[in-house]
Design a protein around this motif. Structure first.
Motif, PDB file in Angstrom:
ATOM      1  N   THR A 115      -8.767   6.997  -2.781  1.00  0.00           N
ATOM      2  CA  THR A 115      -8.576   8.328  -3.363  1.00  0.00           C
ATOM      3  C   THR A 115      -9.621   8.677  -4.416  1.00  0.00           C
ATOM      4  OG1 THR A 115      -7.018   7.439  -4.998  1.00  0.00           O
ATOM      5  CG2 THR A 115      -6.097   8.227  -2.922  1.00  0.00           C
ATOM      6  N   TYR A 165       2.768   1.537  -3.522  1.00  0.00           N
ATOM      7  CA  TYR A 165       1.883   1.869  -4.635  1.00  0.00           C
ATOM      8  C   TYR A 165       1.336   3.288  -4.525  1.00  0.00           C
ATOM      9  CZ  TYR A 165       1.860  -2.853  -6.574  1.00  0.00           C
ATOM     10  OH  TYR A 165       2.224  -4.041  -7.142  1.00  0.00           O
ATOM     11  N   SER A 166       1.487   3.903  -3.346  1.00  0.00           N
ATOM     12  CA  SER A 166       1.075   5.297  -3.164  1.00  0.00           C
ATOM     13  C   SER A 166       2.243   6.249  -3.358  1.00  0.00           C
ATOM     14  CB  SER A 166       0.474   5.485  -1.764  1.00  0.00           C
ATOM     15  OG  SER A 166      -0.686   4.691  -1.609  1.00  0.00           O
ATOM     16  N   GLY A 167       3.386   5.713  -3.803  1.00  0.00           N
ATOM     17  CA  GLY A 167       4.551   6.541  -4.053  1.00  0.00           C
ATOM     18  C   GLY A 167       5.474   6.708  -2.870  1.00  0.00           C
ATOM     19  N   CYS A 168       5.182   6.036  -1.762  1.00  0.00           N
ATOM     20  CA  CYS A 168       5.990   6.170  -0.540  1.00  0.00           C
ATOM     21  C   CYS A 168       6.970   4.998  -0.439  1.00  0.00           C
ATOM     22  CB  CYS A 168       5.093   6.244   0.686  1.00  0.00           C
ATOM     23  SG  CYS A 168       3.870   7.574   0.633  1.00  0.00           S
ATOM     24  N   PRO A 187       0.812  -1.227   0.000  1.00  0.00           N
ATOM     25  CA  PRO A 187       0.000   0.000   0.000  1.00  0.00           C
ATOM     26  C   PRO A 187       0.844   1.275   0.000  1.00  0.00           C
ATOM     27  CG  PRO A 187      -0.902  -1.602   1.539  1.00  0.00           C
ATOM     28  CD  PRO A 187       0.436  -2.137   1.100  1.00  0.00           C
ATOM     29  N   LEU A 188       1.922   1.276   0.778  1.00  0.00           N
ATOM     30  CA  LEU A 188       2.798   2.444   0.811  1.00  0.00           C
ATOM     31  C   LEU A 188       3.504   2.636  -0.527  1.00  0.00           C
ATOM     32  CD1 LEU A 188       4.358   2.050   4.357  1.00  0.00           C
ATOM     33  CD2 LEU A 188       3.073   4.035   3.561  1.00  0.00           C
ATOM     34  N   THR A 237      -5.202   1.568  -3.156  1.00  0.00           N
ATOM     35  CA  THR A 237      -5.525   2.893  -2.633  1.00  0.00           C
ATOM     36  C   THR A 237      -6.368   3.713  -3.606  1.00  0.00           C
ATOM     37  OG1 THR A 237      -3.370   3.665  -3.432  1.00  0.00           O
ATOM     38  CG2 THR A 237      -3.519   3.016  -1.115  1.00  0.00           C
ATOM     39  N   PHE A 238      -6.535   3.254  -4.845  1.00  0.00           N
ATOM     40  CA  PHE A 238      -7.431   3.936  -5.789  1.00  0.00           C
ATOM     41  C   PHE A 238      -8.848   3.986  -5.225  1.00  0.00           C
ATOM     42  CE2 PHE A 238     -10.569   3.596  -9.233  1.00  0.00           C
ATOM     43  CZ  PHE A 238     -10.275   4.729  -9.972  1.00  0.00           C
TER      44      PHE A 238
END
Length: 248
Positions: A188, A48-51, A45-46, A184-185
């Motif tokens: 968001t 794939y959210s860019g983190c 999750p992190l 996470t889509f």
């Protein structure tokens, strides 16, 4: 065969019955299953959210937990794809390369490694809509794409399920269309995600599906919530549950 069982965090928290079915199924097939007790989220999750930097700790812990196993099996194509293709933790180290190469989604492990073609204990006299999640379809290559009719047709999960006595398959109009979860889509872009989920459930239900079955419980979690809000009677099972002998 010695196998390490990787249970994704959301399966552990919300669908432990899927983890139990995976364990039981692997043991039925003669595997010696080990469960590293300190495993946590793989960091997907992190990442794939860019983190990616924030995900590195979870990824490093994953490598420590699963180093030394020739086969690591998980009931989640998206988590496996993250481990295999997107791990950023110490990418040059041999232990990271070995863990990435050893990780398998359950469907691929059954179909390609164990080469199982019979499940004599399994009977499921119901009509199912098979959902192959986007990652499993397009990144792991578990089935051919309906938009490319010139390519040879195949489906690893359908081949496995076809060995279950009494099972029938529904034929939705848009079998490869995303259900809208997308990790996470769905957080968001909630309205778009929900509408896509409603469409997916309606497509399967209109085709006569009593159950939607998938190798990705994350997709089923999303669709299950959509079905409940819609009042749809369609039910949901992970492929491990059906292959392990669930009756619905």
């Amino acid at each position: 065969m010695k196998v390490a069982l990787f249970v994704p965090c959301y399966v552990d928290a919300f669908f432990p019955e899927v983890a139990i079915a995976t364990l039981e199924l692997l043991e039925r097939l003669g595997c010696e299953v080990h469960y590293p007790l300190e495993q946590t989220c793989c960091g997907q999750p992190l990442a794939y959210s860019g983190c990616e930097a924030e995900a590195a700790g979870a990824e490093a812990l994953f490598v420590r937990n699963f180093s030394g196993f020739e086969h690591i099996v998980a009931p989640s194509g998206s988590c496996v794809h993250h481990v295999r293709e997107h791990f950023a933790a110490r990418p040059g180290h041999d232990d990271v390369r070995r863990v990435r190469g050893a990780c398998h989604d359950l469907v691929d492990f059954l179909h390609d490694v164990l080469r199982v073609r019979e499940f004599p204990w399994a009977e499921f006299p119901h009509t199912v809509g098979l959902h192959v999640g986007c990652t499993s379809l397009r990144k792991l290559g578990q089935a051919s794409h309906s938009e490319r009719p010139d390519s040879p047709a195949f489906s690893k999960p359908r081949a496995l399920l076809s060995a279950v006595k009494g099972i029938r398959f529904a034929s939705p109009q848009r079998p490869d269309e995303c259900c809208g979860f997308g990790g996470t889509f769905s957080v968001t872009e909630e309205p778009v995600s929900a509408r896509m989920g409603y469409d997916k459930v309606l497509d399967h239900g209109s085709a006569g599906a009593e159950y939607i079955v998938s190798g990705d419980m994350s997709c089923l979690m999303h669709q299950k919530g959509c079905a409940e809000r819609m009042g749809s009677p369609v039910r949901f099972l992970h492929i491990a549950q059906v292959l392990n002998g669930a009756h619905g």
